[in-house]
Design a protein around this motif. Sequence first.
Motif, PDB file in Angstrom:
ATOM      1  N   LEU A  50      24.381  -5.504 -20.710  1.00 31.29           N
ATOM      2  CA  LEU A  50      24.723  -6.092 -21.730  1.00 31.29           C
ATOM      3  C   LEU A  50      25.977  -6.641 -21.502  1.00 31.29           C
ATOM      4  O   LEU A  50      26.675  -7.474 -22.145  1.00 31.29           O
ATOM      5  CB  LEU A  50      25.109  -5.034 -22.956  1.00 31.29           C
ATOM      6  CG  LEU A  50      23.776  -4.858 -23.919  1.00 31.29           C
ATOM      7  CD1 LEU A  50      22.336  -4.605 -23.213  1.00 31.29           C
ATOM      8  CD2 LEU A  50      24.169  -4.023 -24.996  1.00 31.29           C
ATOM      9  N   ALA A  51      26.940  -6.032 -20.606  1.00 30.04           N
ATOM     10  CA  ALA A  51      28.403  -6.519 -20.315  1.00 30.04           C
ATOM     11  C   ALA A  51      28.335  -7.650 -19.376  1.00 30.04           C
ATOM     12  O   ALA A  51      29.301  -8.158 -18.973  1.00 30.04           O
ATOM     13  CB  ALA A  51      29.305  -5.324 -20.078  1.00 30.04           C
ATOM     14  N   GLY A  52      27.302  -7.811 -18.834  1.00 29.81           N
ATOM     15  CA  GLY A  52      27.124  -8.945 -17.765  1.00 29.81           C
ATOM     16  C   GLY A  52      27.562  -8.611 -16.420  1.00 29.81           C
ATOM     17  O   GLY A  52      27.549  -9.418 -15.564  1.00 29.81           O
ATOM     18  N   VAL A  74      19.046 -10.793 -23.217  1.00 28.54           N
ATOM     19  CA  VAL A  74      20.057 -10.244 -24.175  1.00 28.54           C
ATOM     20  C   VAL A  74      20.850 -11.310 -24.719  1.00 28.54           C
ATOM     21  O   VAL A  74      21.338 -12.348 -23.864  1.00 28.54           O
ATOM     22  CB  VAL A  74      21.049  -9.207 -23.349  1.00 28.54           C
ATOM     23  CG1 VAL A  74      22.042  -8.815 -24.236  1.00 28.54           C
ATOM     24  CG2 VAL A  74      20.156  -8.187 -22.776  1.00 28.54           C
ATOM     25  N   ARG A  75      21.130 -11.233 -26.028  1.00 27.57           N
ATOM     26  CA  ARG A  75      21.948 -12.494 -26.678  1.00 27.57           C
ATOM     27  C   ARG A  75      22.978 -11.759 -27.519  1.00 27.57           C
ATOM     28  O   ARG A  75      22.628 -10.884 -28.284  1.00 27.57           O
ATOM     29  CB  ARG A  75      20.941 -13.276 -27.429  1.00 27.57           C
ATOM     30  CG  ARG A  75      20.132 -14.251 -26.842  1.00 27.57           C
ATOM     31  CD  ARG A  75      19.211 -15.105 -27.827  1.00 27.57           C
ATOM     32  NE  ARG A  75      20.145 -16.105 -28.265  1.00 27.57           N
ATOM     33  CZ  ARG A  75      20.448 -17.296 -27.755  1.00 27.57           C
ATOM     34  NH1 ARG A  75      19.885 -17.477 -26.467  1.00 27.57           N
ATOM     35  NH2 ARG A  75      21.090 -18.154 -28.227  1.00 27.57           N
ATOM     36  N   ILE A  76      24.096 -12.192 -27.280  1.00 21.75           N
ATOM     37  CA  ILE A  76      25.404 -11.445 -27.870  1.00 21.75           C
ATOM     38  C   ILE A  76      26.202 -12.520 -28.811  1.00 21.75           C
ATOM     39  O   ILE A  76      26.499 -13.569 -28.000  1.00 21.75           O
ATOM     40  CB  ILE A  76      26.396 -10.633 -27.123  1.00 21.75           C
ATOM     41  CG1 ILE A  76      25.380  -9.629 -26.518  1.00 21.75           C
ATOM     42  CG2 ILE A  76      27.522 -10.202 -27.503  1.00 21.75           C
ATOM     43  CD1 ILE A  76      26.319  -8.655 -25.304  1.00 21.75           C
ATOM     44  N   ALA A  77      26.304 -12.404 -29.824  1.00 21.43           N
ATOM     45  CA  ALA A  77      26.996 -13.447 -30.807  1.00 21.43           C
ATOM     46  C   ALA A  77      26.395 -14.828 -30.511  1.00 21.43           C
ATOM     47  O   ALA A  77      27.087 -15.886 -30.526  1.00 21.43           O
ATOM     48  CB  ALA A  77      28.271 -13.538 -30.384  1.00 21.43           C
ATOM     49  N   GLY A  78      24.947 -14.690 -30.243  1.00 17.81           N
ATOM     50  CA  GLY A  78      24.233 -16.091 -30.106  1.00 17.81           C
ATOM     51  C   GLY A  78      24.145 -16.697 -28.858  1.00 17.81           C
ATOM     52  O   GLY A  78      23.506 -17.800 -28.617  1.00 17.81           O
ATOM     53  N   LEU A 123      29.836 -16.488 -19.092  1.00 17.33           N
ATOM     54  CA  LEU A 123      31.142 -16.633 -19.493  1.00 17.33           C
ATOM     55  C   LEU A 123      31.661 -16.556 -21.118  1.00 17.33           C
ATOM     56  O   LEU A 123      32.550 -15.849 -21.523  1.00 17.33           O
ATOM     57  CB  LEU A 123      31.753 -17.913 -18.880  1.00 17.33           C
ATOM     58  CG  LEU A 123      33.391 -17.811 -19.298  1.00 17.33           C
ATOM     59  CD1 LEU A 123      34.181 -16.966 -18.231  1.00 17.33           C
ATOM     60  CD2 LEU A 123      33.854 -19.480 -18.461  1.00 17.33           C
ATOM     61  N   ALA A 124      30.780 -17.342 -21.582  1.00 19.18           N
ATOM     62  CA  ALA A 124      30.884 -17.276 -23.333  1.00 19.18           C
ATOM     63  C   ALA A 124      30.635 -15.876 -23.740  1.00 19.18           C
ATOM     64  O   ALA A 124      31.199 -15.414 -24.803  1.00 19.18           O
ATOM     65  CB  ALA A 124      29.803 -18.206 -23.649  1.00 19.18           C
ATOM     66  N   VAL A 125      29.669 -15.096 -23.163  1.00 14.93           N
ATOM     67  CA  VAL A 125      29.517 -13.723 -23.643  1.00 14.93           C
ATOM     68  C   VAL A 125      30.686 -12.640 -23.338  1.00 14.93           C
ATOM     69  O   VAL A 125      31.132 -12.107 -24.289  1.00 14.93           O
ATOM     70  CB  VAL A 125      28.411 -13.137 -23.013  1.00 14.93           C
ATOM     71  CG1 VAL A 125      28.104 -11.550 -23.105  1.00 14.93           C
ATOM     72  CG2 VAL A 125      26.928 -13.905 -23.635  1.00 14.93           C
ATOM     73  N   PRO A 146      37.663  -9.210 -29.547  1.00 17.09           N
ATOM     74  CA  PRO A 146      36.008  -9.666 -29.411  1.00 17.09           C
ATOM     75  C   PRO A 146      35.336  -9.373 -30.517  1.00 17.09           C
ATOM     76  O   PRO A 146      35.840  -8.098 -31.233  1.00 17.09           O
ATOM     77  CB  PRO A 146      35.546  -8.878 -28.073  1.00 17.09           C
ATOM     78  CG  PRO A 146      36.417  -7.662 -28.008  1.00 17.09           C
ATOM     79  CD  PRO A 146      37.646  -8.068 -28.747  1.00 17.09           C
ATOM     80  N   PRO A 147      34.359  -9.704 -30.886  1.00 21.86           N
ATOM     81  CA  PRO A 147      33.517  -9.572 -32.031  1.00 21.86           C
ATOM     82  C   PRO A 147      32.519  -8.216 -31.516  1.00 21.86           C
ATOM     83  O   PRO A 147      32.252  -7.188 -32.577  1.00 21.86           O
ATOM     84  CB  PRO A 147      32.549 -10.544 -32.468  1.00 21.86           C
ATOM     85  CG  PRO A 147      32.671 -11.337 -31.429  1.00 21.86           C
ATOM     86  CD  PRO A 147      33.836 -11.010 -30.383  1.00 21.86           C
TER      87      PRO A 147
END
Length: 339
Positions: free
Chosen positions: A47-49, A58-62, A70-72, A151-152
């Motif tokens: 999840l943390a990359g 896995v999608r986090i915040a889209g 990087l965006a994640v 971070p969200p």
Amino acid sequence: MIEVEHLSKTYGSTSGIQDVTFSVEAGEILGFLGPNGAGKTTTMRILAGYLPASSGTVRIAGYDVHEQSLAVRQRIGYLPETPPLYLDMTVEGFLYFVARLKGVAAGDRHRRVKAAIERCNLQEKRRVLIRKLSKGFRQRVGIAQAIVHDPPVIILDEPTVGLDPRQIIDVRNLIKSLADSHTIVLSTHILPEVSMTCNRVAIINRGQIIATGTPDSLEANLAGGAGYEIETEGDSAAAQQLIKMLPSVRSVESISTTETNRYVLRVVSQPTTEPGPDIVAVLVGMGLKIYEMRRTRASLEDVFLELTMEEKPLESESGVGRGGFLNPPVQESGVGSGE
């Protein structure tokens, strides 16, 4: 906010996790619960990359963790089981350093660092070298570095491991306060942490999710869960026989007490039923005295032990899995789980 679908990780021919699927809504605290070696840390690292998956998404915040890493990473705060701290830096200096690494604009760093220090109650320790801090305060610094860029999503892997009871309470209250503005995944094998901190629970065993739901729903759905214990006296066999005939009762047993002629009837009810009034009516109708009557229910510990030791699948709140039930656990790998 977080969508995990059919996530798997293999190490050669050995499976670490298999077909892991769950989701976390914005503002939720999800307790990711499982015994040591179940695959919790492997899942958190994916999840943390930090670790690539073998398959699944896995999608986090889209954003896709694999395709848009990087965006994640800009949108998550990650606290591994061992906090990534530089012991010869002060708390404040370390947080400024982390803020710069995480791309916080120079003009915004002071505000973000100050907010993280206040949120984690580190004001009195901000100029202290990290190596001089207790484990509890180091854990707070670890959480502060995870939230310094606001971070969200926050991912916490065993955040209270090794802490004393006072420190556990402090960190628990801190995590609950963060849910006001963050979505949190909390990995742990400490059952009280889940009951006292989390809105929902996902239980993983031998690399696969075996149950999801709120703590209350999991406790309510456990076989042999809720019921009553009634201390009474008189004809035990007859009382058992009549109570057992009630449609809302699953089972009843009699337990002797130290009091002469007294015994305790332990009644387990059918799911979603309330046999209390009927039980009282039966006992009063028989002319038996009721000395005490107390409600019982399965605890999250009962759920955890039944699912991870007896390996019984439990229907989830959303019917996840094949045929409305969660998939059975796969063979435990014992390799690469990081636990």
